[in-house]
Design a protein around this motif. Structure first.
Motif, short mmCIF file in Angstrom:
data_model
loop_
_atom_site.label_atom_id
_atom_site.label_comp_id
_atom_site.label_asym_id
_atom_site.label_seq_id
_atom_site.Cartn_x
_atom_site.Cartn_y
_atom_site.Cartn_z
N ALA A 1 41.39 -12.33 -1.57
CA ALA A 1 41.80 -11.86 -0.21
C ALA A 1 43.17 -12.19 0.17
O ALA A 1 43.76 -13.04 -0.02
CB ALA A 1 40.70 -12.42 0.66
N ASP A 2 43.71 -11.34 1.11
CA ASP A 2 44.86 -11.43 1.70
C ASP A 2 44.78 -12.16 2.81
O ASP A 2 45.68 -12.98 3.35
CB ASP A 2 45.41 -10.23 2.28
CG ASP A 2 45.72 -9.10 1.05
OD1 ASP A 2 46.27 -9.88 -0.11
OD2 ASP A 2 45.75 -7.98 1.26
N GLY A 3 43.54 -12.53 3.58
CA GLY A 3 43.40 -13.27 4.87
C GLY A 3 41.96 -13.58 4.90
O GLY A 3 40.98 -12.83 4.27
N ALA A 4 41.35 -14.74 5.56
CA ALA A 4 39.89 -15.02 5.71
C ALA A 4 39.63 -15.11 7.43
O ALA A 4 40.69 -15.51 8.28
CB ALA A 4 39.77 -16.08 4.98
N ILE A 5 38.66 -14.95 7.71
CA ILE A 5 38.00 -15.16 8.88
C ILE A 5 36.82 -15.85 8.65
O ILE A 5 35.75 -15.42 8.08
CB ILE A 5 37.83 -13.71 9.88
CG1 ILE A 5 38.97 -12.82 9.88
CG2 ILE A 5 37.20 -14.08 11.15
CD1 ILE A 5 38.67 -11.42 10.60
N LEU A 6 36.93 -17.04 9.33
CA LEU A 6 35.53 -18.05 9.29
C LEU A 6 34.89 -17.91 10.46
O LEU A 6 35.59 -18.07 11.76
CB LEU A 6 36.24 -19.52 9.03
CG LEU A 6 37.30 -19.87 8.06
CD1 LEU A 6 37.32 -21.35 7.80
CD2 LEU A 6 36.57 -19.05 6.61
N ILE A 7 33.53 -17.63 10.36
CA ILE A 7 32.61 -17.37 11.62
C ILE A 7 31.48 -18.29 11.57
O ILE A 7 31.24 -18.92 10.51
CB ILE A 7 32.17 -15.78 11.69
CG1 ILE A 7 31.31 -15.52 10.27
CG2 ILE A 7 33.56 -14.87 11.61
CD1 ILE A 7 30.83 -14.16 10.35
N GLU A 8 30.80 -18.35 12.67
CA GLU A 8 29.62 -19.26 12.89
C GLU A 8 28.37 -18.81 12.24
O GLU A 8 27.85 -19.52 11.66
CB GLU A 8 29.28 -19.32 14.43
CG GLU A 8 30.43 -20.57 15.02
CD GLU A 8 30.03 -21.83 14.65
OE1 GLU A 8 28.69 -22.17 14.30
OE2 GLU A 8 30.63 -22.83 15.10
N GLY B 1 29.81 -25.42 12.62
CA GLY B 1 31.24 -26.13 12.75
C GLY B 1 31.80 -26.80 11.72
O GLY B 1 32.47 -27.71 11.50
N HIS B 2 31.39 -26.13 10.54
CA HIS B 2 31.81 -26.59 8.93
C HIS B 2 33.18 -26.26 8.85
O HIS B 2 33.32 -26.35 7.42
CB HIS B 2 30.71 -26.56 8.00
CG HIS B 2 29.58 -27.46 8.34
ND1 HIS B 2 29.53 -28.75 8.42
CD2 HIS B 2 28.36 -26.81 8.53
CE1 HIS B 2 28.10 -28.97 8.60
NE2 HIS B 2 27.33 -28.17 8.88
N ALA B 3 33.77 -25.47 9.69
CA ALA B 3 35.09 -24.79 8.91
C ALA B 3 35.90 -25.85 8.42
O ALA B 3 36.86 -25.34 7.38
CB ALA B 3 35.53 -23.87 10.15
N HIS B 4 36.09 -26.71 9.17
CA HIS B 4 37.16 -27.90 8.63
C HIS B 4 37.00 -28.62 7.33
O HIS B 4 37.81 -28.84 6.72
CB HIS B 4 36.98 -29.00 9.52
CG HIS B 4 35.60 -29.94 9.52
ND1 HIS B 4 34.57 -29.41 9.94
CD2 HIS B 4 35.49 -31.06 9.01
CE1 HIS B 4 33.68 -30.23 9.83
NE2 HIS B 4 34.12 -31.35 9.11
N ARG B 5 35.67 -28.17 6.81
CA ARG B 5 35.56 -28.79 5.30
C ARG B 5 36.27 -27.77 4.37
O ARG B 5 36.37 -28.21 3.19
CB ARG B 5 33.97 -28.81 4.93
CG ARG B 5 33.41 -29.64 5.91
CD ARG B 5 31.73 -29.66 5.56
NE ARG B 5 30.92 -30.36 6.16
CZ ARG B 5 30.66 -31.94 5.91
NH1 ARG B 5 31.30 -32.51 5.04
NH2 ARG B 5 29.94 -32.25 6.68
N ILE C 1 39.41 -18.79 12.66
CA ILE C 1 38.50 -19.35 12.84
C ILE C 1 37.68 -18.85 14.08
O ILE C 1 38.39 -19.08 15.20
CB ILE C 1 38.72 -20.84 12.81
CG1 ILE C 1 39.45 -21.25 11.50
CG2 ILE C 1 37.35 -21.44 12.85
CD1 ILE C 1 39.87 -22.91 11.48
N VAL C 2 36.53 -18.35 14.13
CA VAL C 2 35.74 -18.11 15.37
C VAL C 2 34.68 -19.13 15.20
O VAL C 2 33.69 -18.85 14.41
CB VAL C 2 35.17 -16.60 15.05
CG1 VAL C 2 34.46 -16.21 16.37
CG2 VAL C 2 36.49 -15.54 14.95
N THR C 3 34.81 -19.89 16.27
CA THR C 3 33.69 -21.00 16.28
C THR C 3 33.10 -21.43 17.77
O THR C 3 33.96 -20.87 18.70
CB THR C 3 34.20 -22.26 15.63
OG1 THR C 3 33.30 -23.21 15.42
CG2 THR C 3 35.41 -22.88 16.36
#
Length: 586
Positions: free
Chosen positions: A487-494, A526-530, A544-546
């Motif tokens: 990917a060129d970019g990522a969106i992390l969601i809940e 809330g595991h995006a930090h991993r 990051i959408v959290t």
């Protein structure tokens, strides 16, 4: 760039235009047998400096052409090998110094001009002739060659004046890479090159290119490249090199040769009888005369001829004995299965060529004319996923290395080594392989005036620590798609709500974002930090959408306006914005 490979399988992954194909092409050009390098294989900006060299030659004819002027701008490839103590005898001819005690051994391949004086004279003569012609005709144009690059491009002059030359490197001066950026050592100009090919007898290189030339039977025009690369062509090559009983016959081949001779005699007699009337009629018109050769008909039975046509390889569709003779030619099988069978068969052929299976054990038949087997077999495969659906892609990558080792002298034995390198755009292949084998091509973000570059990130240490975070990330990516690597970019969601709403928001409000290659990863709780270590190492833009997960006195509470609360979200506390206090405002 600097790439370290695993002892078995290495996979090149990365977004489009990140350099995967360029890296594979460099391996093919410098390590393969066909080394037809063209001007576009040079770093594009380097032609500015090379053309300046040509201009200096024209303005100052007394200047002596020097290789030193060219070296910084020439395509260069450094190969480092790890040599165990018990295999030093394999590299005795390329050991750089008597002080070398084993370990790493380096070779530099450089595509350089062989005779600078000849290049200088020919370029100057061509340029002078064109300028003279224009001046005599009083024309307002510039004829070929306009620049030194223009001169070398025409009629493949580049490969006339240039050649790949190999030099020994000093292991004691091995410069390690930093963040995937190579730091090649400076090579003294008084170091002589190798007299012969340094890798001959040491490494066998085989290649499956990305363009494999398959076609559908409905094509109106014949595809010669498809015929050349089809299964029938591969079977002919395998037969000629490993099976053909007439090629250096042995005792075990005599029965087959006798059967072939009997069939040939029977068929020749049948042909002779069938043409007897026609030949008699020809003789009735006065031919042959007393001194003319007599006309006769004979035949030759050759197994290679019988599999030369494109329908020699067929697929049986029906399983019942009543219709067992109904088959379709290979072109009528699906493109995916054509590709799969072709690749597996090539891997088998590469292995059997290497191990001198069948007739190939004779040094007069194998291409390198040597009876010794190379200790290292390097196989390069470009984009194996072509035409294959997800499950077949995963089966191929699971089985490919095993096919290359399926021989009594290979398997788990360590006498001979096999290394498989693949480039891919498939998240399914990346998902199936161990993450320690992934090599991520990271595009460097540059200004409009800079040349695009890339570095290579080895993921072996990213997932190799064995702590809780590494295990979580590995398990998470194994249970989801590996889109993140492409990917060129990522969106992390809940969770599911964001999964449904976010694409709608992007479609309605951010059309430019919809055109980008964005991977949306659902990582709840809330595991995006991993994923922080991985994302920062890959260097991709991430949103990051959290949830706020607001608390008061240790209990979860609504995030009311104006209240000072604390967050229980580890992503907010430890990564972005690294704050625990939450104040909700409009």
């Amino acid at each position: 760039m600097c790439i370290d490979t695993t002892s078995k399988t290495s996979i090149f992954v990365g977004a489009n235009n990140s350099g995967k194909t360029s890296a594979m092409e460099a391996l093919i050009l410098f390590l393969g047998e066909k080394k037809n390098i063209i001007t576009t294989d040079f770093t594009l900006s380097n032609w500015i400096y090379i053309n300046n060299i040509g201009e200096k030659w024209l303005k100052h004819s007394e200047v002596k052409p020097l290789l030193e002027d060219w070296v910084p701008f020439l395509p260069t490839f450094d190969l480092w090998l790890e040599i165990p103590d018990h295999e030093i005898h394999f590299v005795s001819m390329i050991i750089p110094t008597l002080d070398w005690e084993g370990g790493k051994l380096g070779i530099r391949f450089r595509f350089e001009p062989l005779d600078l004086e000849a290049l200088f004279q020919d370029f100057k003569s061509s340029k002078t002739d064109s300028v003279k012609l224009v001046e005599e005709a009083k024309a307002e144009l510039e004829l070929w060659p306009k620049t030194l690059k223009d001169f070398l491009e025409k009629d493949n002059r580049l490969n006339k004046y240039f050649k790949i030359v190999a030099y020994p490197l000093d292991p004691s001066q091995l410069n390690q890479s930093q963040n995937g950026i190579a730091k090649p050592q400076v090579l003294s100009f008084d170091i002589p090159p190798f007299d012969s090919k340094p890798l001959k007898g040491l490494i066998k290189v085989d290649i499956i290119n990305a363009q494999r030339g398959f076609s559908d039977p409905g094509n109106s025009l014949p595809n010669l490249e498809s015929e050349k690369r089809g299964l029938s062509h591969q079977f002919r090559e395998y037969y000629s090199k490993h099976v053909d009983p007439s090629n250096k016959p042995e005792k075990a081949d005599l029965d087959a040769l006798k059967a072939k001779e009997d069939a040939q005699n029977i068929f020749s007699e049948k042909i002779k009888t069938g043409f007897q009337a026609a030949i008699s009629e020809i003789e009735g018109i006065g031919y042959p005369g007393f001194s003319d050769p007599k006309l006769t008909i004979s035949c030759r039975v050759d197994a290679v001829d019988s599999i030369k046509h494109s329908s020699s390889v067929q697929f049986g569709v029906f399983k019942t004995s009543e219709v067992s003779d109904l088959r379709l030619p290979e072109a009528y099988n699906g493109l995916g299965y054509q590709n799969l069978i072709s690749m597996i068969f090539k891997l088998m052929r590469f292995r059997d060529d290497w191990m001198r299976v069948g007739k190939a054990k004779n040094p007069d038949i194998v291409e390198n004319k040597s009876k010794f087997i190379e200790p290292l077999h390097l196989v390069l495969v470009e984009e194996p996923e072509a035409h294959l659906h997800a499950q077949v892609q995963q089966v191929f990558i699971r089985k490919a290395y095993g096919v290359l080792r399926n021989h009594e002298n290979l398997g788990d034995k360590e006498n001979f080594s096999t290394q498989l390198i693949l480039s891919t755009h498939s998240s399914h292949i990346a998902h199936e392989i161990d993450f320690s084998a992934l090599r991520y091509f990271k595009r460097e973000y540059i200004s409009d005036t800079e040349i695009p570059t890339a570095s290579v990130v080895s993921l072996s240490d990213t997932f190799g620590k064995g702590d809780a975070t590494s295990r979580f990330v590995s398990r998470y990516l194994k249970t989801t798609h590996c889109d993140l690597f492409f990917a060129d970019g990522a969106i992390l969601i809940e969770g599911a709500a964001e999964r449904m709403l976010l694409p709608h928001f992007i479609k309605e409000n951010y059309p430019r974002l919809r055109e980008c290659y964005i991977s949306i990863l659902e990582i709840g709780g809330g595991h995006a930090h991993r994923l922080r270590g991985l994302i920062e190492k890959l260097g991709i833009f991430t949103l990051i959408v959290t949830d706020l997960d607001s608390t008061m006195n240790g209990s979860s509470v609504p995030a009311d306006l104006g209240k000072s609360l604390k967050t229980n979200n580890d992503t907010l506390r430890s990564w972005v914005p690294q704050k625990e206090l939450v104040v909700v405002m409009l």
